[in-house]
Design a protein around this motif. Structure first.
Motif, PDB file in Angstrom:
ATOM      1  N   ALA A  66      70.657  -8.563  26.208  1.00 20.91           N
ATOM      2  CA  ALA A  66      71.217  -9.764  26.848  1.00 20.91           C
ATOM      3  C   ALA A  66      72.222  -9.436  27.945  1.00 20.91           C
ATOM      4  O   ALA A  66      72.766 -10.335  28.582  1.00 20.91           O
ATOM      5  N   LEU A  67      72.463  -8.145  28.184  1.00 24.23           N
ATOM      6  CA  LEU A  67      73.423  -7.737  29.203  1.00 24.23           C
ATOM      7  C   LEU A  67      72.905  -8.105  30.586  1.00 24.23           C
ATOM      8  O   LEU A  67      71.792  -7.756  30.965  1.00 24.23           O
ATOM      9  N   THR A  68      73.718  -8.821  31.348  1.00 27.45           N
ATOM     10  CA  THR A  68      73.389  -9.162  32.730  1.00 27.45           C
ATOM     11  C   THR A  68      74.306  -8.366  33.639  1.00 27.45           C
ATOM     12  O   THR A  68      75.527  -8.537  33.595  1.00 27.45           O
ATOM     13  N   VAL A  69      73.741  -7.493  34.451  1.00 27.17           N
ATOM     14  CA  VAL A  69      74.531  -6.658  35.344  1.00 27.17           C
ATOM     15  C   VAL A  69      74.713  -7.383  36.673  1.00 27.17           C
ATOM     16  O   VAL A  69      73.783  -7.996  37.200  1.00 27.17           O
ATOM     17  N   ILE A  70      75.924  -7.331  37.208  1.00 31.15           N
ATOM     18  CA  ILE A  70      76.263  -8.003  38.463  1.00 31.15           C
ATOM     19  C   ILE A  70      76.092  -7.006  39.603  1.00 31.15           C
ATOM     20  O   ILE A  70      76.874  -6.050  39.719  1.00 31.15           O
ATOM     21  N   SER A  71      75.085  -7.213  40.425  1.00 35.48           N
ATOM     22  CA  SER A  71      74.773  -6.232  41.468  1.00 35.48           C
ATOM     23  C   SER A  71      75.855  -6.156  42.536  1.00 35.48           C
ATOM     24  O   SER A  71      76.046  -5.114  43.168  1.00 35.48           O
ATOM     25  N   GLU A  72      76.563  -7.269  42.769  1.00 29.03           N
ATOM     26  CA  GLU A  72      77.672  -7.285  43.720  1.00 29.03           C
ATOM     27  C   GLU A  72      78.939  -7.668  42.965  1.00 29.03           C
ATOM     28  O   GLU A  72      79.311  -8.838  42.913  1.00 29.03           O
ATOM     29  N   PRO A  73      79.590  -6.694  42.330  1.00 25.79           N
ATOM     30  CA  PRO A  73      80.779  -6.991  41.526  1.00 25.79           C
ATOM     31  C   PRO A  73      81.850  -7.724  42.326  1.00 25.79           C
ATOM     32  O   PRO A  73      81.939  -7.581  43.551  1.00 25.79           O
ATOM     33  N   ARG A  74      82.632  -8.548  41.624  1.00 21.06           N
ATOM     34  CA  ARG A  74      83.744  -9.226  42.278  1.00 21.06           C
ATOM     35  C   ARG A  74      84.931  -9.271  41.333  1.00 21.06           C
ATOM     36  O   ARG A  74      84.789  -9.063  40.129  1.00 21.06           O
ATOM     37  N   ARG A  75      86.092  -9.541  41.893  1.00 22.98           N
ATOM     38  CA  ARG A  75      87.313  -9.564  41.097  1.00 22.98           C
ATOM     39  C   ARG A  75      87.200 -10.594  39.980  1.00 22.98           C
ATOM     40  O   ARG A  75      86.708 -11.699  40.187  1.00 22.98           O
ATOM     41  N   ALA A  76      87.669 -10.217  38.809  1.00 22.15           N
ATOM     42  CA  ALA A  76      87.659 -11.137  37.674  1.00 22.15           C
ATOM     43  C   ALA A  76      88.635 -12.287  37.927  1.00 22.15           C
ATOM     44  O   ALA A  76      89.700 -12.087  38.516  1.00 22.15           O
ATOM     45  N   GLU A  77      88.238 -13.477  37.493  1.00 23.25           N
ATOM     46  CA  GLU A  77      89.131 -14.636  37.587  1.00 23.25           C
ATOM     47  C   GLU A  77      90.390 -14.368  36.763  1.00 23.25           C
ATOM     48  O   GLU A  77      90.321 -13.801  35.674  1.00 23.25           O
TER      49      GLU A  77
END
Length: 217
Positions: A66-77
């Motif tokens: 179920a892991l979804t990898v974020i191809s364009e990481p961004r700063r955590a809220e």
């Protein structure tokens, strides 16, 4: 009868208009290429975050399917939550080490299974180089939190909490928390590189391999 000179005159009038329109379109194209559409801001994360995400992508299998990898990481809220002593913490406080940010609640049925697994992961891999940051988001009957954790045998997790509900609401508005539990994988630079909606077996070999990659080894 058509005036034979009317056509050249129309062309003389239209050419400046068309030229101005073309210039406006070109300017718009440059502006659009420079400014990202609303909700699609360019990532301000370092290149290492994208490299880490690429490393994690093949790990989305088995117990971490179920892991979804974020191809364009961004700063955590950013949002605040409580430490066990009542002091305030934010995600910025954890910069410099990767974390698993997990939101859970006492009324969440999958959390009853997942919390002990997160606790075992923290016991095995937690320390200066990594932490499971499990934040309770109950907003009522707060006395149930400790009883819940005790009943499922949690001993190693720090007991963070957000009785205001802001943490869940922040992630919900960002499209990351449609329900509970939800876990964000955040690298040492404070960038989201992956997420899991729903429960996962965090004490599995797959999860430990993920943590090893987060820690750089």
């Amino acid at each position: 009868m058509t005036n034979i000179d009317s056509e050249p005159r129309r062309r003389r009038v239209l050419w400046p208009v068309l030229a101005a329109g073309a210039a406006a379109v070109a300017a718009g194209a440059v502006l659009y290429g420079t400014l990202q559409p609303a909700g699609k801001a360019a990532s301000d994360c370092p290149a290492d975050s994208a490299k880490l995400a690429a490393t994690l992508a093949p790990m989305a299998k088995g117990e971490l399917a179920a892991l979804t990898v974020i191809s364009e990481p961004r700063r955590a809220e950013q949002f605040a939550f409580e430490r066990p002593d009542g002091g305030k913490a934010t995600l910025a406080d954890f910069r410099g080490r990767p974390i698993l940010l997990n939101l859970w609640a006492t009324w969440c049925v999958p959390c009853r299974v997942e919390m002990p697994a997160l606790d075992r992961l923290q016991a095995a891999k937690g320390g200066p180089g990594f932490e499971v940051v499990a934040v309770n988001v109950d907003t009522a009957k707060l006395e149930r939190r400790a009883a819940f954790l005790d009943s499922v045998g949690v001993k190693s997790l720090t007991r963070y909490a957000d009785p205001s509900g802001d943490a869940f609401e922040t992630l919900r508005k960002d499209g990351k928390a449609l329900g509970l539990p939800v876990t964000l994988v955040i690298d040492k630079d404070g960038c989201e590189v992956a997420a899991v909606e729903g429960g996962a077996k965090w004490d599995s070999a797959e999860a430990q391999a993920l943590v090893a990659a987060l820690k750089g080894g």
